[in-house]
Write a protein that holds these residues in place. Structure first.
Motif, PDB file in Angstrom:
ATOM      1  N   ALA A   7      53.946   2.039  55.398  1.00  0.00           N
ATOM      2  CA  ALA A   7      53.574   0.906  56.240  1.00  0.00           C
ATOM      3  C   ALA A   7      53.699   1.264  57.715  1.00  0.00           C
ATOM      4  N   TYR A   8      54.723   2.017  58.071  1.00  0.00           N
ATOM      5  CA  TYR A   8      54.913   2.444  59.451  1.00  0.00           C
ATOM      6  C   TYR A   8      53.749   3.328  59.916  1.00  0.00           C
ATOM      7  N   PHE A   9      53.360   4.287  59.088  1.00  0.00           N
ATOM      8  CA  PHE A   9      52.261   5.171  59.469  1.00  0.00           C
ATOM      9  C   PHE A   9      50.915   4.442  59.484  1.00  0.00           C
ATOM     10  N   ARG A  10      50.737   3.448  58.632  1.00  0.00           N
ATOM     11  CA  ARG A  10      49.519   2.635  58.685  1.00  0.00           C
ATOM     12  C   ARG A  10      49.449   1.853  59.988  1.00  0.00           C
ATOM     13  N   ALA A  11      50.561   1.274  60.390  1.00  0.00           N
ATOM     14  CA  ALA A  11      50.599   0.528  61.643  1.00  0.00           C
ATOM     15  C   ALA A  11      50.368   1.458  62.825  1.00  0.00           C
ATOM     16  N   LEU A  12      50.933   2.638  62.770  1.00  0.00           N
ATOM     17  CA  LEU A  12      50.758   3.610  63.846  1.00  0.00           C
ATOM     18  C   LEU A  12      49.313   4.087  63.926  1.00  0.00           C
ATOM     19  N   SER A  13      48.693   4.336  62.790  1.00  0.00           N
ATOM     20  CA  SER A  13      47.292   4.758  62.812  1.00  0.00           C
ATOM     21  C   SER A  13      46.383   3.624  63.266  1.00  0.00           C
ATOM     22  N   SER A  14      46.707   2.408  62.917  1.00  0.00           N
ATOM     23  CA  SER A  14      45.932   1.260  63.380  1.00  0.00           C
ATOM     24  C   SER A  14      46.045   1.113  64.891  1.00  0.00           C
ATOM     25  N   PHE A  15      47.215   1.344  65.428  1.00  0.00           N
ATOM     26  CA  PHE A  15      47.425   1.281  66.868  1.00  0.00           C
ATOM     27  C   PHE A  15      46.607   2.353  67.585  1.00  0.00           C
ATOM     28  N   PHE A  16      46.628   3.574  67.075  1.00  0.00           N
ATOM     29  CA  PHE A  16      45.865   4.654  67.706  1.00  0.00           C
ATOM     30  C   PHE A  16      44.358   4.430  67.581  1.00  0.00           C
ATOM     31  N   ARG A  17      43.904   3.847  66.490  1.00  0.00           N
ATOM     32  CA  ARG A  17      42.491   3.518  66.335  1.00  0.00           C
ATOM     33  C   ARG A  17      42.077   2.478  67.369  1.00  0.00           C
ATOM     34  N   TYR A  18      42.905   1.457  67.568  1.00  0.00           N
ATOM     35  CA  TYR A  18      42.624   0.439  68.571  1.00  0.00           C
ATOM     36  C   TYR A  18      42.623   1.052  69.969  1.00  0.00           C
ATOM     37  N   LEU A  19      43.581   1.921  70.223  1.00  0.00           N
ATOM     38  CA  LEU A  19      43.673   2.582  71.519  1.00  0.00           C
ATOM     39  C   LEU A  19      42.444   3.440  71.778  1.00  0.00           C
ATOM     40  N   PHE A  20      41.993   4.173  70.774  1.00  0.00           N
ATOM     41  CA  PHE A  20      40.803   5.001  70.892  1.00  0.00           C
ATOM     42  C   PHE A  20      39.583   4.145  71.187  1.00  0.00           C
TER      43      PHE A  20
END
Length: 79
Positions: A7-20
């Motif tokens: 769940a932590y890595f999913r949230a982190l990847s979602s954050f980086f996708r939004y940032l990108f």
């Protein structure tokens, strides 16, 4: 414990996708797309105050233009 890490890595990847999406496509892509659109349409498009749909379209045009420019540099650099 493993579910928490996933769940932590999913949230982190979602954050980086939004940032990108927000930084690269909206800010950098919009500036490049605005210039490309003004040049190819001889100043007719985009208007001074674009709608949200036009702003998104301009951002994607800019992002695609940047990718094509980088591909052209890569192709011609290897010759």
């Amino acid at each position: 414990m493993e579910d928490l890490i996933v769940a932590y890595f999913r949230a982190l990847s979602s954050f980086f996708r939004y940032l990108f999406q927000s930084i690269l496509i909206e800010f950098i892509g919009y500036g490049a797309g605005w210039i490309v659109c003004k040049v190819f349409t001889l100043g007719r498009f985009p208007p001074l105050i674009p709608t949200e749909k036009e702003r998104t379209r301009i951002s994607y045009i800019g992002a695609i233009s940047i990718v094509l420019l980088l591909l052209a540099i890569g192709v011609f650099n290897s010759l």
